[in-house]
Structure formats: structure tokens, C-alpha cells
Motif scaffolding. Structure first.
Motif, PDB file in Angstrom:
ATOM      1  N   PRO A 258      38.391  12.718   7.457  1.00  0.00           N
ATOM      2  CA  PRO A 258      37.745  11.626   8.197  1.00  0.00           C
ATOM      3  C   PRO A 258      37.947  11.806   9.708  1.00  0.00           C
ATOM      4  CG  PRO A 258      39.145  10.781   6.443  1.00  0.00           C
ATOM      5  CD  PRO A 258      39.448  12.236   6.569  1.00  0.00           C
ATOM      6  N   VAL A 259      36.999  11.319  10.478  1.00  0.00           N
ATOM      7  CA  VAL A 259      37.106  11.360  11.943  1.00  0.00           C
ATOM      8  C   VAL A 259      37.428   9.969  12.457  1.00  0.00           C
ATOM      9  CG1 VAL A 259      35.845  11.707  14.096  1.00  0.00           C
ATOM     10  CG2 VAL A 259      35.546  13.322  12.214  1.00  0.00           C
ATOM     11  N   LEU A 260      38.470   9.892  13.281  1.00  0.00           N
ATOM     12  CA  LEU A 260      38.882   8.627  13.883  1.00  0.00           C
ATOM     13  C   LEU A 260      38.491   8.675  15.361  1.00  0.00           C
ATOM     14  CD1 LEU A 260      42.457   8.475  12.293  1.00  0.00           C
ATOM     15  CD2 LEU A 260      40.328   7.510  11.391  1.00  0.00           C
ATOM     16  N   PRO A 261      37.327   8.113  15.720  1.00  0.00           N
ATOM     17  CA  PRO A 261      36.860   8.243  17.114  1.00  0.00           C
ATOM     18  C   PRO A 261      37.713   7.450  18.088  1.00  0.00           C
ATOM     19  CG  PRO A 261      35.390   6.818  15.861  1.00  0.00           C
ATOM     20  CD  PRO A 261      36.383   7.367  14.876  1.00  0.00           C
ATOM     21  N   ARG A 262      37.818   7.976  19.287  1.00  0.00           N
ATOM     22  CA  ARG A 262      38.455   7.301  20.405  1.00  0.00           C
ATOM     23  C   ARG A 262      37.487   7.352  21.587  1.00  0.00           C
ATOM     24  NH1 ARG A 262      41.044   6.018  16.759  1.00  0.00           N
ATOM     25  NH2 ARG A 262      43.299   6.124  16.430  1.00  0.00           N
ATOM     26  N   VAL A 263      37.379   6.274  22.315  1.00  0.00           N
ATOM     27  CA  VAL A 263      36.497   6.255  23.484  1.00  0.00           C
ATOM     28  C   VAL A 263      37.178   7.028  24.607  1.00  0.00           C
ATOM     29  CG1 VAL A 263      35.262   4.841  25.155  1.00  0.00           C
ATOM     30  CG2 VAL A 263      35.559   4.023  22.804  1.00  0.00           C
TER      31      VAL A 263
ATOM     32  N   ASN B   4      27.969   4.638   8.805  1.00  0.00           N
ATOM     33  CA  ASN B   4      26.912   3.659   9.012  1.00  0.00           C
ATOM     34  C   ASN B   4      27.304   2.643  10.071  1.00  0.00           C
ATOM     35  OD1 ASN B   4      25.259   4.820   7.126  1.00  0.00           O
ATOM     36  ND2 ASN B   4      26.076   3.613   5.425  1.00  0.00           N
ATOM     37  N   ASP B   5      28.606   2.370  10.144  1.00  0.00           N
ATOM     38  CA  ASP B   5      29.078   1.404  11.145  1.00  0.00           C
ATOM     39  C   ASP B   5      28.759   1.882  12.554  1.00  0.00           C
ATOM     40  OD1 ASP B   5      30.019  -0.139   9.133  1.00  0.00           O
ATOM     41  OD2 ASP B   5      32.091   0.578   9.272  1.00  0.00           O
ATOM     42  N   VAL B   6      28.912   3.214  12.758  1.00  0.00           N
ATOM     43  CA  VAL B   6      28.650   3.758  14.081  1.00  0.00           C
ATOM     44  C   VAL B   6      27.167   3.685  14.396  1.00  0.00           C
ATOM     45  CG1 VAL B   6      28.782   5.829  15.517  1.00  0.00           C
ATOM     46  CG2 VAL B   6      30.649   5.274  13.968  1.00  0.00           C
ATOM     47  N   VAL B   7      26.318   4.010  13.403  1.00  0.00           N
ATOM     48  CA  VAL B   7      24.881   3.959  13.607  1.00  0.00           C
ATOM     49  C   VAL B   7      24.433   2.542  13.917  1.00  0.00           C
ATOM     50  CG1 VAL B   7      22.640   4.359  12.543  1.00  0.00           C
ATOM     51  CG2 VAL B   7      24.510   5.962  12.136  1.00  0.00           C
ATOM     52  N   GLU B   8      24.975   1.575  13.151  1.00  0.00           N
ATOM     53  CA  GLU B   8      24.613   0.186  13.407  1.00  0.00           C
ATOM     54  C   GLU B   8      25.114  -0.261  14.774  1.00  0.00           C
ATOM     55  OE1 GLU B   8      26.245  -1.982  10.189  1.00  0.00           O
ATOM     56  OE2 GLU B   8      24.951  -1.057   8.678  1.00  0.00           O
ATOM     57  N   ALA B   9      26.298   0.221  15.152  1.00  0.00           N
ATOM     58  CA  ALA B   9      26.853  -0.167  16.454  1.00  0.00           C
ATOM     59  C   ALA B   9      25.973   0.332  17.591  1.00  0.00           C
ATOM     60  CB  ALA B   9      28.275   0.385  16.610  1.00  0.00           C
ATOM     61  N   SER B  10      25.337   1.504  17.376  1.00  0.00           N
ATOM     62  CA  SER B  10      24.473   2.048  18.424  1.00  0.00           C
ATOM     63  C   SER B  10      23.349   1.092  18.787  1.00  0.00           C
ATOM     64  CB  SER B  10      23.894   3.387  17.957  1.00  0.00           C
ATOM     65  OG  SER B  10      23.047   3.920  18.924  1.00  0.00           O
TER      66      SER B  10
ATOM     67  N   ALA C 191      33.021  11.119  24.707  1.00  0.00           N
ATOM     68  CA  ALA C 191      32.375  10.494  25.856  1.00  0.00           C
ATOM     69  C   ALA C 191      31.317   9.506  25.386  1.00  0.00           C
ATOM     70  CB  ALA C 191      31.748  11.559  26.755  1.00  0.00           C
ATOM     71  N   ASP C 192      30.695   9.803  24.228  1.00  0.00           N
ATOM     72  CA  ASP C 192      29.712   8.900  23.617  1.00  0.00           C
ATOM     73  C   ASP C 192      30.194   8.563  22.210  1.00  0.00           C
ATOM     74  OD1 ASP C 192      27.609   7.472  22.655  1.00  0.00           O
ATOM     75  OD2 ASP C 192      26.140   9.102  22.754  1.00  0.00           O
ATOM     76  N   PRO C 193      30.928   7.464  22.042  1.00  0.00           N
ATOM     77  CA  PRO C 193      31.474   7.124  20.721  1.00  0.00           C
ATOM     78  C   PRO C 193      30.414   6.720  19.703  1.00  0.00           C
ATOM     79  CG  PRO C 193      31.863   5.342  22.278  1.00  0.00           C
ATOM     80  CD  PRO C 193      31.284   6.476  23.071  1.00  0.00           C
ATOM     81  N   LEU C 194      29.152   6.626  20.140  1.00  0.00           N
ATOM     82  CA  LEU C 194      28.070   6.272  19.227  1.00  0.00           C
ATOM     83  C   LEU C 194      27.304   7.497  18.742  1.00  0.00           C
ATOM     84  CD1 LEU C 194      26.757   3.161  21.164  1.00  0.00           C
ATOM     85  CD2 LEU C 194      28.107   3.168  19.085  1.00  0.00           C
ATOM     86  N   ASP C 195      27.787   8.689  19.062  1.00  0.00           N
ATOM     87  CA  ASP C 195      27.121   9.919  18.645  1.00  0.00           C
ATOM     88  C   ASP C 195      27.501  10.214  17.197  1.00  0.00           C
ATOM     89  OD1 ASP C 195      26.076  12.426  18.248  1.00  0.00           O
ATOM     90  OD2 ASP C 195      26.694  13.216  20.198  1.00  0.00           O
ATOM     91  N   ALA C 196      26.688   9.720  16.272  1.00  0.00           N
ATOM     92  CA  ALA C 196      26.980   9.879  14.848  1.00  0.00           C
ATOM     93  C   ALA C 196      26.921  11.342  14.424  1.00  0.00           C
ATOM     94  CB  ALA C 196      25.997   9.047  14.022  1.00  0.00           C
ATOM     95  N   TYR C 197      26.029  12.127  15.039  1.00  0.00           N
ATOM     96  CA  TYR C 197      25.913  13.539  14.661  1.00  0.00           C
ATOM     97  C   TYR C 197      27.220  14.274  14.940  1.00  0.00           C
ATOM     98  CZ  TYR C 197      24.471  18.399  14.553  1.00  0.00           C
ATOM     99  OH  TYR C 197      24.405  19.740  14.261  1.00  0.00           O
ATOM    100  N   ALA C 198      27.810  14.045  16.124  1.00  0.00           N
ATOM    101  CA  ALA C 198      29.064  14.725  16.469  1.00  0.00           C
ATOM    102  C   ALA C 198      30.176  14.329  15.501  1.00  0.00           C
ATOM    103  CB  ALA C 198      29.456  14.394  17.902  1.00  0.00           C
ATOM    104  N   ILE C 199      30.236  13.059  15.150  1.00  0.00           N
ATOM    105  CA  ILE C 199      31.267  12.588  14.226  1.00  0.00           C
ATOM    106  C   ILE C 199      31.085  13.243  12.861  1.00  0.00           C
ATOM    107  CG2 ILE C 199      32.138  10.572  12.997  1.00  0.00           C
ATOM    108  CD1 ILE C 199      31.517   8.909  15.465  1.00  0.00           C
TER     109      ILE C 199
ATOM    110  N   GLU D 248      35.350  -2.058  19.269  1.00  0.00           N
ATOM    111  CA  GLU D 248      36.687  -2.133  18.665  1.00  0.00           C
ATOM    112  C   GLU D 248      37.189  -0.751  18.278  1.00  0.00           C
ATOM    113  OE1 GLU D 248      36.494  -4.990  15.526  1.00  0.00           O
ATOM    114  OE2 GLU D 248      36.293  -6.697  16.884  1.00  0.00           O
ATOM    115  N   ILE D 249      36.939   0.212  19.190  1.00  0.00           N
ATOM    116  CA  ILE D 249      37.442   1.577  19.039  1.00  0.00           C
ATOM    117  C   ILE D 249      38.466   1.798  20.146  1.00  0.00           C
ATOM    118  CG2 ILE D 249      36.842   4.028  19.148  1.00  0.00           C
ATOM    119  CD1 ILE D 249      34.070   3.326  18.148  1.00  0.00           C
TER     120      ILE D 249
END
Length: 570
Positions: free
Chosen positions: A130-135, A2-8, A112-120, A68-69
Motif C-alpha cells: 500500500p502507498v501512504l501519501p504525504r503532502v 477511490n478516495d483520492v480520485v473523489e478528493a480530486s 507534490a500533487d497528492p491527488l495524482d492517483a496514477y502515481a500512487i 486529511e493527509i
């Protein structure tokens, strides 16, 4: 998640404000992206890179700070693919993600898109962790993907397999077929890949050359040509036609040379390409000159000017009238030096006009005129007209003939500052070249303030250069016979991943500055040759290009071999 979705939803004005604060974006560019966002509904960060307003790296760093990623560094990418049994290459390519490592805490995923919730979500579901995204910077993700999944970095394999079958004889006679081939998606991707790779590798030119059995692609990197992976010969007509379409050239005309221009936004940077085609024995040879406006630094110190030379140059540049010339062969950085000079003079209280062929970079606040010889708009004709515009400073792209030289002299005599270039080997040869053009010696000595001759030399890679004991002849090259050998530590190239094994990364200039002093004027008036003038200038304190290069060797900037390569003909 949800944090990623809200960040988008937060990637809007705050991201733009952060980029503006960092000096990576101007307000006008941000407002343009906001207007397009209202029309298209796309996110601001994606629009800014598409428009070429912000580079991919700057955008990635801003996203990393805002969300903050952590940012994925080039060294973070793995030596072997991760999770190959669970994640397909097609999925990774489509969503522009790449697993970095499988850790107990979770899957480190460059995005490339750290806000792509579907990919995560998809990666987390498949990996059951768990997935730990990196930009990730898109160019670095693509390069790592090519290395890991396309076999030795062969990113063209998939494109070539999907490309249409062509033959030289059939397609070159069929213009409509050529046009169709050039519009095929695989050919478009192939040409885009050739251009994007050249930009990523800091190339200044792309050479696409046909031969009897091969199709050669070479990039000029740091002044030297390097062969690259090329498509098969059967794709040559489609690739050449695609480039000609992009440059708005006539694809049906293959018997005559053509020149054009391409402007595009690539990886968040505005790129201009000057295109030249020439018919050869086995087809058209194409050269694309890359003009990366975002990569040009108009700063004398960054260009490599020695402080002593720079002090003299600025004193001549700030005079109220006279001619200041920059000389050297093609590709020696003359135009960049002139643009830097214009930027220094562009203070708002001067009217500055330029006449160029072509206009390589647009300068704010300066009126630039493009020469068009086919309609009679030559250097001489344009320069004559510019004098009626009441300018303070005139820049002439190149003095090519007697008429242009005479008008430049007349402009200097009537109180104008004239900047221009000539193709000569050194500063003293410029004087004799102008005399050969028919400029009277008394006019030359009273109008020319000084001459700068320059070359570009490669800079040693900071990551892999290695020191060695200085030989005695190197010390004596600067007349430092009394210096202790161990007081000087020169460096030589070795080669690493950053510099692609060459040992060099980037270029800097070496410069010699001839001032039209009274002793030099007397030599010119009595008909002295270039060697006499050069020797007199050195006796008066001028540092030759060779000596300037040796100074850079002793300070660890370049190598002795590089200085010898560049200056051996001067």
C-alpha cells in the motif's frame, strides 16, 4: 484509491475558502483562478500557485488539512534513496514524488500533487505494498531529489548534459544563434533553476560573473556573497542571453550597460527581478536583485526597531510637516523602513505620493512615480510637479543633489511631510552632508525633524546557536559594571543544516535616532562638525548603532563578532 480520485473533484471552492480563512489568499485572486479554471480546466490549487497567489508551503498545508493527509516535514526525507531497484529517478522526477521510507504498513510517499492517483497506483504496483501519501512541498522534494539522485545536490548535471554546445567567440557574433540558444529548453530550465535556488536560499541578489577560465555564480545571502554551483563557461553566452531576453534587453548590445526588469510567479510567489548588465574584460557581468513581495514584512517590530526608538520615531512620523530622513549604505534596509513608514501613514485621510528609482514594491492606495532621467523626469523635476498635486506626504527615494534637497526643504516649509534617504555613515553625518549640499543652516534646523541611521545585522540561527560565558568587556560595553557576569548569557554561532553551516539565519536592523532638538539646532547654527553633534545627541539620550547592537547581543539575537563587523566603520 477511490478516495483520492473523489478528493480530486473536491479541490475547488472549499480549498479557496480555506486559504481565504487562513489569510493566505484574497477573494480577487481566488476569483481570478476560478475564471482561468473555466477556460483551461486545470485544478484551482495548481492555478493558484502558478499565478503566484499562494506559496507552495501555504498550499501544501491547506491541501494537508483539506484531504486529511499528513504533511511531509523536511526531516522526513531519507538520507539514502528508497526503492532504487524498483523506481527510476526519471519516474520520480516526472511525477514529483519521492519515497520517504519502506515500512511494514506501506510506502510513505511524499507527493507534490497528492491527488495524482496514477502515481500512487504505479508506486503501489511496483512496490507490491500500500502507498501512504504525504503532502510534500515541491521545493523540498526537488532539493531532496537533487541530494539523493544527482550526486551531492548537483541538480544541474542533467540540464548541462542536455544543453547545446556553445563557444563565446562564435555565439557573441551571431545574434540569431544567441536568440535560438536562449530559447532552448535546457537553457530555460538552467536559468529557472538558478533563480529558484536563489529564492529558496533567501538570497537578495544573484551575481553571474565571467572570468578567463571560469563562470562564477554567487548569491548574496544575509548580506554576504556565497559561491554556488555554476554552469560551465561554454554556457555563459546562452545563460546571459536568456536573462536579457526575459528582461526585454537588447541581446546584441554587449558593449554598454543595460538595466531591465523581470516579473514572474515562482513556487507560488510573485517575484520581481531587477537586472543589471555591465561589460567586463571577459564578457557581460549580470546582477539580478530579487524583490520578493511576499517575503517583505512592513512592520517596525519585525524590522528590529527598539521600543524606545520606535516611540520617538512614530512621534516624529506623525507630525504634520517636516523632513524625516533614513540613512545608511546600500543594502541597509532604508527603503523597507520608508515603505513601513508609508504603510503606517496610509490611513485613507492622507494623500501620499512617492518618487522612486526604481519602484521596488507597489503599495495599495499610494501614488508612486518612477524616475526616468533619460526623458527629463528626474527626482527634482518630478518632486516639483508632485507639489502641485496637493499631497500630505511625499516620499523621495533618495536626495542625490542640491536641487532635490532644496525642493524637499521648500515642501516641508509649506506644510508637507517629506520622507527620504541619504547615503551617510551615521545620523550626525547627515546634517553636515545637507549643509555641504548647500542647504542653509537656518532652513535645515527648521525643517528636519529627525534622522534615522541604520544597518542590517545577521540573526543567530535559533536551532544551533550556543551560549557562552560573557566576557567582562561585553558587560562593560553597556556600562553594566555592577551586573553579575552570570546574569548575562550571550550566544555565538555554530552552524547546522537550517542555516547552511553559517550559524546565522535572517537579518534584523540596528538603529540610531537623532532628534533635531534645541541643543542640536544651536550646534548646527554655530557650525559644529559631525562628531560634536553625535556626542551631544548621545549625551541627550541617543543610543548609537553600536550600543543597539550590543543590546541585541545580550538578548541572544546576534553575536558580538557580527556587531563589530557591521558597526566598525561608524
Amino acid at each position: 484509491m477511490n478516495d483520492v480520485v473523489e478528493a480530486s473533484a473536491l479541490v475547488s471552492r472549499s480549498l479557496g475558502e480555506l486559504l481565504i480563512e487562513r489569510g493566505k489568499l484574497d477573494v480577487a485572486g481566488f476569483n481570478r483562478a476560478l475564471r482561468l479554471q473555466d477556460e483551461t480546466g486545470e485544478r484551482v490549487d495548481l492555478l493558484l500557485t502558478k499565478l503566484g497567489q499562494v506559496s507552495e508551503r501555504d498550499m501544501a498545508e491547506a491541501l494537508s488539512a483539506q484531504l486529511e493527509i499528513p504533511l511531509a516535514e523536511a526531516s522526513d526525507y531519507p538520507a539514502a534513496p528508497v526503492l532504487t531497484d524498483r523506481l527510476s529517478a526519471n519516474f520520480l522526477r516526472e511525477f514529483r514524488v519521492l519515497p520517504l521510507s519502506d515500512t511494514p504498513a506501506g510506502i510513505l510517499l511524499a507527493m507534490a500533487d497528492p491527488l495524482d492517483a496514477y502515481a500512487i497506483n504505479a508506486v503501489g504496483l511496483v512496490a507490491e505494498k500500500p502507498v501512504l501519501p504525504r503532502v510534500g512541498i515541491p521545493a523540498e522534494i526537488e532539493a531532496a531529489f537533487a541530494r539523493l539522485y544527482d550526486g551531492s545536490g548537483n541538480a544541474m548535471n542533467g540540464i548541462i548534459d542536455a544543453s547545446p554546445e556553445t563557444t563565446d567567440e562564435s555565439t557573441e557574433r551571431d545574434v540569431e544563434r544567441l536568440r535560438d540558444l536562449a530559447s532552448e529548453a535546457p537553457v530555460i530550465r538552467l536559468v529557472n533553476l538558478l533563480i529558484s535556488r536563489a529564492v529558496d536560499r533567501r538570497a537578495s541578489d544573484i551575481h553571474i560573473e565571467p572570468f578567463e577560465h571560469t563562470f562564477l555564480v554567487r548569491y548574496r545571502i544575509d548580506g554576504l556573497l556565497r559561491e554556488q554551483e555554476a554552469p560551465p563557461s561554454r554556457l555563459r553566452p546562452a545563460v546571459v542571453s536568456r536573462i536579457k531576453l526575459m528582461a526585454k534587453l537588447n541581446i546584441a548590445e554587449t558593449r554598454l550597460p543595460q538595466d531591465g526588469r523581470i516579473r514572474l510567479a515562482l513556487r507560488g510567489r510573485e517575484i520581481d527581478l531587477r537586472v543589471s548588465t555591465v561589460p567586463t574584460l571577459y564578457g557581460e557581468s549580470v546582477v539580478l536583485r530579487i524583490l520578493d513581495r511576499s517575503g517583505v514584512v512592513l512592520n517596525f517590530e519585525t524590522l528590529g526597531f527598539d521600543p524606545v526608538v520606535l516611540r520617538t520615531y512614530l512621534e516624529l512620523l506623525n507630525r504634520s510637516s517636516g523632513i524625516l530622513l533614513v540613512t545608511g549604505p546600500t543594502g541597509s534596509g532604508k527603503t523597507t523602513t520608508l515603505y513601513t513608514s508609508l504603510k503606517h501613514l496610509n490611513t485613507g485621510d492622507r494623500k501620499i505620493l512617492t518618487v522612486e528609482d526604481p519602484i521596488e514594491y507597489q503599495l495599495e492606495g499610494i501614488n508612486q512615480v518612477q524616475v526616468k532621467p533619460q526623458i527629463g523626469l528626474s527626482f527634482a523635476n518630478t518632486l516639483r510637479s508632485l507639489l502641485r498635486q496637493d499631497p500630505d506626504v511625499i516620499m523621495v527615494g533618495e536626495i542625490r543633489d542640491r536641487e532635490t534637497a532644496q525642493i524637499a526643504v521648500q515642501a516641508a516649509l509649506t506644510g508637507h511631510v517629506v520622507l527620504s534617504t541619504l547615503h551617510t555613515n551615521n545620523a550626525s553625518s547627515t546634517v553636515t552632508r545637507l549643509l555641504d549640499m548647500g542647504i542653509e543652516d537656518y532652513l535645515l534646523t527648521s525643517t528636519v525633524n529627525g534622522v534615522v541611521a541604520q544597518r542590517l545585522i545577521r540573526v543567530l540561527c535559533s536551532k544551533c546557536r550556543e551560549p557562552y560565558v560573557a566576557p567582562l568587556e561585553l558587560i562593560e560595553a553597556l556600562h553594566q559594571e555592577d551586573a553579575a557576569t552570570d546574569a548575562i548569557t550571550p550566544y555565538r554561532p555554530r552552524g547546522c543544516e537550517q542555516c547552511n553551516g553559517t550559524g546565522y539565519y535572517g537579518r534584523t536592523s540596528i538603529v540610531e535616532m537623532l532628534v533635531m532638538s534645541e541643543p542640536i539646532r544651536r550646534l548646527v547654527m554655530r557650525g559644529a562638525d559631525a562628531i560634536e553633534i553625535q556626542n551631544a545627541a548621545i549625551e541627550a539620550g541617543m543610543s548609537s548603532m553600536y550600543r543597539a547592537g550590543i543590546t541585541k547581543v545580550l538578548t541572544g539575537i546576534t553575536s558580538l563578532e557580527e556587531v563589530m563587523r557591521v558597526t566598525r566603520e561608524t
